[in-house]
Design an enzyme around this catalytic site. Structure first.
Site, PDB file in Angstrom:
ATOM      1  N   ASN A  50     -80.239  59.169 -10.300  1.00 27.90           N
ATOM      2  CA  ASN A  50     -78.964  59.618 -10.494  1.00 27.90           C
ATOM      3  C   ASN A  50     -78.632  60.802  -9.416  1.00 27.90           C
ATOM      4  OD1 ASN A  50     -78.344  57.727 -12.596  1.00 27.90           O
ATOM      5  ND2 ASN A  50     -79.429  59.094 -13.920  1.00 27.90           N
ATOM      6  N   HIS A 143     -73.459  57.389 -24.887  1.00 27.58           N
ATOM      7  CA  HIS A 143     -74.909  57.787 -24.604  1.00 27.58           C
ATOM      8  C   HIS A 143     -75.619  57.988 -25.893  1.00 27.58           C
ATOM      9  CE1 HIS A 143     -78.341  59.960 -22.937  1.00 27.58           C
ATOM     10  NE2 HIS A 143     -78.372  58.870 -22.195  1.00 27.58           N
ATOM     11  N   SER A 190     -72.620  55.190 -17.990  1.00 29.88           N
ATOM     12  CA  SER A 190     -74.092  55.310 -17.110  1.00 29.88           C
ATOM     13  C   SER A 190     -74.730  53.788 -16.991  1.00 29.88           C
ATOM     14  CB  SER A 190     -75.022  56.135 -18.080  1.00 29.88           C
ATOM     15  OG  SER A 190     -75.200  55.552 -19.371  1.00 29.88           O
ATOM     16  N   ASP A 215     -68.054  63.175 -22.203  1.00 36.26           N
ATOM     17  CA  ASP A 215     -69.278  63.428 -21.437  1.00 36.26           C
ATOM     18  C   ASP A 215     -69.055  63.066 -19.912  1.00 36.26           C
ATOM     19  OD1 ASP A 215     -71.822  63.242 -20.278  1.00 36.26           O
ATOM     20  OD2 ASP A 215     -72.592  62.102 -22.062  1.00 36.26           O
ATOM     21  N   HIS A 218     -72.022  61.471 -15.411  1.00 40.45           N
ATOM     22  CA  HIS A 218     -71.965  60.688 -14.162  1.00 40.45           C
ATOM     23  C   HIS A 218     -70.627  60.815 -13.382  1.00 40.45           C
ATOM     24  CE1 HIS A 218     -75.675  58.784 -15.502  1.00 40.45           C
ATOM     25  NE2 HIS A 218     -75.232  58.898 -16.705  1.00 40.45           N
ATOM     26  N   LYS A 244     -77.784  65.306 -12.553  1.00 39.75           N
ATOM     27  CA  LYS A 244     -77.587  63.977 -11.801  1.00 39.75           C
ATOM     28  C   LYS A 244     -76.940  64.300 -10.502  1.00 39.75           C
ATOM     29  CE  LYS A 244     -77.606  61.545 -16.047  1.00 39.75           C
ATOM     30  NZ  LYS A 244     -78.341  62.525 -16.905  1.00 39.75           N
TER      31      LYS A 244
HETATM   32  C1  LIG Z   1     -73.936  59.900 -20.183  1.00 43.62           C
HETATM   33  C2  LIG Z   1     -75.185  60.693 -20.146  1.00 43.62           C
HETATM   34  N1  LIG Z   1     -75.014  61.735 -21.021  1.00 43.62           N
HETATM   35  C3  LIG Z   1     -75.973  62.499 -21.494  1.00 43.62           C
HETATM   36  C4  LIG Z   1     -77.374  62.320 -20.576  1.00 43.62           C
HETATM   37  C5  LIG Z   1     -78.399  62.987 -20.629  1.00 43.62           C
HETATM   38  O1  LIG Z   1     -78.545  64.107 -19.666  1.00 43.62           O
HETATM   39  P1  LIG Z   1     -79.976  64.689 -19.412  1.00 43.62           P
HETATM   40  O2  LIG Z   1     -80.788  63.685 -18.641  1.00 43.62           O
HETATM   41  O3  LIG Z   1     -79.568  65.951 -18.474  1.00 43.62           O
HETATM   42  O4  LIG Z   1     -80.811  65.000 -20.632  1.00 43.62           O
HETATM   43  C6  LIG Z   1     -77.454  61.283 -19.620  1.00 43.62           C
HETATM   44  C7  LIG Z   1     -78.753  60.963 -18.987  1.00 43.62           C
HETATM   45  O5  LIG Z   1     -79.298  59.920 -18.936  1.00 43.62           O
HETATM   46  C8  LIG Z   1     -76.351  60.233 -19.587  1.00 43.62           C
HETATM   47  O6  LIG Z   1     -76.412  59.190 -18.840  1.00 43.62           O
END
Ligand SMILES: Cc1ncc(COP(=O)(O)O)c(C=O)c1O
Length: 396
Positions: A50, A143, A190, A215, A218, A244
């Site tokens: 990412n 997520h 995602s 959130d 991405h 990311k």
């Molecule tokens: C939509 C979403 N939120 C949160 C996360 C978690 O983030 P982090 O990798 O910083 O723990 C991810 C990671 O895969 C994600 O895709």
């Protein structure tokens, strides 16, 4: 063998029997390429991470991280409620709040940790202030970390169909009672690379007096004016990640000052966890300096994603509703997604097969991610490898 190992080995055998046993493979990232450790040393172009803008290997991030490490130390020592906040952390939070057009921000050690702890924090506000539990209305494709937050809060979310605003309206109609109503969603999903309808989400949240959490993991850095993401003031709380588009690790929540002060008191992942390292925060500070000047990189990624989608759809391959830098090639069965992943690896590319539980059964896919350092030639070559491999998949 250790006393409990036979139990764990049985568990691993069960996963293997289900075709679900995974392990982290040994690759070493160098620039935009991955090099396999070990005998063959094969290299592959990264179409899986990412790191959309390639910032994790940008020298300015490493330099600023090292500088902040020298100035402030390599660790934070404890939770900020114990050791306090460095002026540099406050300054960074102000920059992050401004990025999202919010009053304030708080930094967390990861996006997972932020999501897993904001839902219980908001749920406890509901109980304390209204005397009633919160009702959580969740896009069903949100997520895993947000689901984890619901589980930690002891809340079973009411799931609405993915991006279906009429269904959300219907569940909001049913969500009566004095408790807080929380809507949880992502601005870019995602695994599908599609976007939420933020305009309608915002209007529904206002109409039904619901607290909207989005959130932006991405979208931050890669989408929106100057990489600010897509929300543009249309949410009550925004989560962004550093992991990311910003090329580092960690996350932040941006919201009103009152919300952030509540999280500082009630979000377990903030209160009971050591604050992120200055080495990381320095890198994030540098990424924020670079973002406004990266319009060309963002436009290049968008163009490559369009090209890749076009190559797939003209061959009848299914890219779902993707409209961003994340493009799934949806093939359905696990073995077909794995076969595609193997074929692209042999052609010198890395893109991962995504299977349940990350996506629903029957929706297995190759997840292709376009980056700023990719060339048109690489994208054409990847597309050719996928098209050829897909021709040898069984059709029934
Ligand atoms: C939509 C979403 N939120 C949160 C996360 C978690 O983030 P982090 O990798 O910083 O723990 C991810 C990671 O895969 C994600 O895709």
């Amino acid at each position: 063998m250790m006393r409990f190992d036979d139990l764990f080995l049985k568990g691993l055998d069960t996963l293997a029997g289900q075709g679900r046993l995974r392990s982290c493979r040994d690759w070493r990232a160098e620039g935009g390429a991955f090099l396999r450790q070990g005998a063959d040393g094969a290299s592959a172009v990264d179409f899986s991470s990412n790191d959309y803008l390639g910032l994790r290997t940008h020298p300015l991030l490493a330099e600023r991280g090292a500088e902040w490490g020298r100035l402030f130390g390599s660790g934070s020592g404890a939770s900020r409620l114990v050791t306090g906040s460095m002026p540099a952390t406050r300054g960074l939070e102000n920059r992050l709040a401004a990025l999202k057009g919010m009053q304030a921000a708080r930094i967390f050690s990861s996006g997972w940790q932020a999501n897993a702890s904001i839902v219980p924090a908001l749920a406890s506000l509901s109980r304390q202030v209204t005397g009633a539990p919160a009702t959580v209305l969740a896009d069903r494709l949100m997520h895993a970390s947000l689901y984890q937050g619901c589980a930690a809060a002891g809340i079973r979310p009411v799931r609405f169909r993915h991006n279906d605003m009429e269904h959300l309206r219907a569940v909001l109609e049913q969500a009566e009672g004095p408790g807080l109503r929380l809507i949880l969603t992502e601005s870019v999903f995602s695994m599908d690379g599609d976007r939420a309808d933020l305009e309608t989400l915002h209007a529904l949240a206002r109409q039904y007096n619901a607290f909207l959490c989005v959130d932006e993991a991405h979208a931050t850095g890669i989408l929106g004016a100057q990489g600010k993401g897509l929300v543009a003031g249309r949410a009550d709380l925004v989560v962004g990640t550093f992991s990311k588009g910003l090329g580092s690790m960690g996350a932040f929540v941006a919201a009103s000052d009152a919300v952030c002060r509540w999280l500082e008191n009630a979000a377990s992942g903030f209160v009971f966890s050591t604050a992120p390292s200055p080495l990381v925060l320095g890198a994030v500070d540098a990424a924020l300096d670079l973002l406004p000047g990266m319009d060309n990189s963002r436009a290049h990624v968008a163009e490559l994603a369009d090209l890749f989608r076009q190559r797939m759809t003209e061959q009848g391959l299914d890219v779902g509703p993707s409209s961003t830098q994340i493009v799934p090639v949806i093939v359905g069965r696990e073995q077909d997604a794995l076969a595609l992943a193997r074929a692209v690896e042999q052609a010198g590319f890395l893109a991962v097969a995504i299977r349940p539980p990350t996506v629903p059964p029957g929706a297995c896919r190759l997840r292709v991610v376009l980056h700023a350092h990719h060339t048109h030639e690489q994208v054409e070559a990847l597309a050719t490898a996928i098209i050829q491999a897909s021709r040898s998949l069984p059709h029934d």
